[in-house]
Design a protein around this motif. Structure first.
Motif, mmCIF file in Angstrom:
data_model
loop_
_atom_site.group_PDB
_atom_site.id
_atom_site.type_symbol
_atom_site.label_atom_id
_atom_site.label_comp_id
_atom_site.label_asym_id
_atom_site.label_seq_id
_atom_site.Cartn_x
_atom_site.Cartn_y
_atom_site.Cartn_z
ATOM 1 N N ASP A 14 19.750 20.626 7.155
ATOM 2 C CA ASP A 14 19.983 19.853 8.381
ATOM 3 C C ASP A 14 19.758 18.367 8.130
ATOM 4 O O ASP A 14 20.500 17.515 8.629
ATOM 5 N N PHE A 15 18.715 18.059 7.366
ATOM 6 C CA PHE A 15 18.432 16.658 7.042
ATOM 7 C C PHE A 15 19.582 16.042 6.260
ATOM 8 O O PHE A 15 20.062 14.949 6.597
ATOM 9 N N LEU A 16 20.044 16.710 5.218
ATOM 10 C CA LEU A 16 21.123 16.168 4.391
ATOM 11 C C LEU A 16 22.407 15.991 5.194
ATOM 12 O O LEU A 16 23.099 14.969 5.071
ATOM 13 N N LEU A 17 22.735 16.950 6.021
ATOM 14 C CA LEU A 17 23.959 16.856 6.823
ATOM 15 C C LEU A 17 23.862 15.747 7.864
ATOM 16 O O LEU A 17 24.871 15.125 8.208
ATOM 17 N N SER A 18 22.644 15.480 8.347
ATOM 18 C CA SER A 18 22.471 14.427 9.357
ATOM 19 C C SER A 18 22.774 13.043 8.799
ATOM 20 O O SER A 18 23.076 12.118 9.549
ATOM 21 N N LEU A 19 22.719 12.893 7.470
ATOM 22 C CA LEU A 19 22.981 11.594 6.851
ATOM 23 C C LEU A 19 24.465 11.260 6.804
ATOM 24 O O LEU A 19 24.834 10.107 6.570
ATOM 25 N N LYS A 20 25.311 12.289 7.003
ATOM 26 C CA LYS A 20 26.770 12.107 7.011
ATOM 27 C C LYS A 20 27.246 11.409 5.727
ATOM 28 O O LYS A 20 27.966 10.407 5.750
ATOM 29 N N LEU A 21 26.845 11.968 4.600
ATOM 30 C CA LEU A 21 27.183 11.401 3.298
ATOM 31 C C LEU A 21 28.498 11.965 2.775
ATOM 32 O O LEU A 21 28.960 13.014 3.224
ATOM 33 N N SER A 22 29.076 11.268 1.804
ATOM 34 C CA SER A 22 30.201 11.837 1.078
ATOM 35 C C SER A 22 29.687 13.015 0.257
ATOM 36 O O SER A 22 28.474 13.176 0.058
ATOM 37 N N ALA A 23 30.605 13.837 -0.224
ATOM 38 C CA ALA A 23 30.194 15.004 -1.014
ATOM 39 C C ALA A 23 29.391 14.586 -2.243
ATOM 40 O O ALA A 23 28.400 15.223 -2.600
ATOM 41 N N GLN A 24 29.807 13.489 -2.890
ATOM 42 C CA GLN A 24 29.101 13.035 -4.091
ATOM 43 C C GLN A 24 27.709 12.521 -3.745
ATOM 44 O O GLN A 24 26.722 12.829 -4.425
ATOM 45 N N SER A 25 27.600 11.729 -2.662
ATOM 46 C CA SER A 25 26.299 11.201 -2.260
ATOM 47 C C SER A 25 25.364 12.321 -1.810
ATOM 48 O O SER A 25 24.165 12.295 -2.082
ATOM 49 N N TYR A 26 25.909 13.302 -1.115
ATOM 50 C CA TYR A 26 25.144 14.483 -0.698
ATOM 51 C C TYR A 26 24.592 15.179 -1.946
ATOM 52 O O TYR A 26 23.412 15.549 -2.011
ATOM 53 N N THR A 27 25.446 15.364 -2.943
ATOM 54 C CA THR A 27 25.036 16.024 -4.189
ATOM 55 C C THR A 27 23.947 15.225 -4.890
ATOM 56 O O THR A 27 22.973 15.791 -5.397
ATOM 57 N N ASN A 28 24.089 13.892 -4.919
ATOM 58 C CA ASN A 28 23.088 13.043 -5.563
ATOM 59 C C ASN A 28 21.744 13.144 -4.851
ATOM 60 O O ASN A 28 20.688 13.213 -5.476
ATOM 61 N N PHE A 29 21.778 13.152 -3.508
ATOM 62 C CA PHE A 29 20.541 13.246 -2.731
ATOM 63 C C PHE A 29 19.890 14.607 -2.952
ATOM 64 O O PHE A 29 18.665 14.714 -3.125
ATOM 65 N N ARG A 30 20.689 15.645 -2.963
ATOM 66 C CA ARG A 30 20.171 16.997 -3.187
ATOM 67 C C ARG A 30 19.524 17.101 -4.565
ATOM 68 O O ARG A 30 18.500 17.765 -4.736
ATOM 69 N N ARG A 31 20.100 16.431 -5.542
ATOM 70 C CA ARG A 31 19.556 16.459 -6.908
ATOM 71 C C ARG A 31 18.180 15.792 -6.956
ATOM 72 O O ARG A 31 17.264 16.275 -7.633
ATOM 73 N N VAL A 32 18.012 14.687 -6.248
ATOM 74 C CA VAL A 32 16.713 14.009 -6.208
ATOM 75 C C VAL A 32 15.662 14.911 -5.565
ATOM 76 O O VAL A 32 14.524 14.992 -6.036
#
Length: 313
Positions: free
Chosen positions: A76-94
């Motif tokens: 829910d947190f990641l989706l709330s940021l409304k990131l591109s697929a690549q940025s979402y992936t980068n955030f998830r990796r961190v």
């Protein structure tokens, strides 16, 4: 009696359902320890700045113990940021790196798998995302005075975001019509000279200084400026222009190639290889569209802040 394996699994199940068995550490505490650990091991400031930015966003949003986190909360947190697929992936990796650190410190079980429950988004499979001249005109109109030079340089000179953040005004030679990208400030560790085209010179003229950073703030603010500028393009009856990952650089390369029709020249200017230029950008846009892109010019307001013309609309 239960077998040894069953006993272990039962114990793990109990701990997962009763996180109080583990040391009580909030996400904020773990994030702070995580960053301090990376700093102590000599990681670079840009890397640390990125960790602080993402870690702070996460800690401020969830506000609970790290052992209490559930996959649904993280997603829910990641989706709330409304990131591109690549940025979402980068955030998830961190976040994955953060949880691995927590496991080493004993704040999470070794088989903690809540992040595995968070959906993985497939990046754009190398598809090149670009802006139309109309979209970029709207972004330029919406940008504030601090961010506008960076935005214009990204779209009309094709510098990478990391290069813009390290750029000094003394390296922007408006009179000589080029930007010097020093060896230590490039991804490829190769010095290059990028031409300042006529419309870029007009956009930069009101802001140019003899020296000092082109982007005057920290790395995390650069991301915020991108998102804020995109959001500010929304008008009554017209939705916002979404921020597209790497689209400024992709747009420059695409429109520049259409305008000059020379793969080798664009490869030198962008710090890319001719093979990659030919493979991903050739015939992406027409020569007429290239002319429209580099025809986007400012109207100088009385206060000295550029505002784009209607060129490209």
């Amino acid at each position: 009696l239960l077998g040894d394996t069953s006993v272990v699994e039962s114990a793990r199940f109990f701990v997962r359902r009763n996180p109080g068995v583990l040391p009580r550490k909030s996400v904020r505490q773990v994030v702070d320890e995580f960053i301090a650990d990376k700093q102590a091991t000599g990681r670079g400031e840009r890397y640390l700045s990125d960790l602080r930015y993402r870690g702070d966003k996460f800690a401020n949003a969830v506000g609970c113990g790290i052992a209490e986190l559930k996959g649904a909360t993280i997603e829910d947190f990641l989706l709330s940021l409304k990131l591109s697929a690549q940025s979402y992936t980068n955030f998830r990796r961190v976040l994955g790196t953060l949880f691995a650190f927590a496991k080493r410190r004993g704040y999470l079980l070794k088989d903690h798998d809540e992040l595995d429950r968070v959906e993985k988004l497939r990046p754009d499979n190398g598809e090149i995302a670009i802006y139309t001249p109309d979209e970029f005109t709207r972004l330029l109109r919406a940008a504030n005075a601090e961010f506008l030079p960076s935005l214009a340089i990204g779209g009309f000179a094709g510098l990478r975001s990391s290069e813009i953040e390290r750029l000094d005004w003394k390296e922007v030679r408006l009179e000589e019509r080029f930007i010097e990208i020093k060896k230590g400030k490039t991804k490829t560790a190769s010095r290059r000279l990028v031409p300042v085209v006529e419309n870029l010179a007009e956009w930069l003229a009101p802001f140019a200084q003899h020296t000092g950073p082109v982007w005057p703030h920290a790395h995390d603010w650069f991301y915020d400026a991108q998102q804020a500028t995109a959001a500010a393009t929304a008008t009554e009856g017209r939705g916002a222009v979404g921020w597209k990952h790497n689209a400024l650089r992709h747009s420059f390369i695409s429109y520049r190639l259409a305008a000059v029709q020379d793969v080798n020249q664009v490869a030198l200017e962008s710090g890319n290889s001719p093979v990659m230029i030919h493979k991903h950008y050739k015939q992406l846009v027409s020569r007429a569209e290239g002319g429209r892109w580099f025809g986007i010019r400012p109207e100088i307001r009385a206060v000295g802040t550029p505002k784009s013309s209607r060129a490209g609309e």
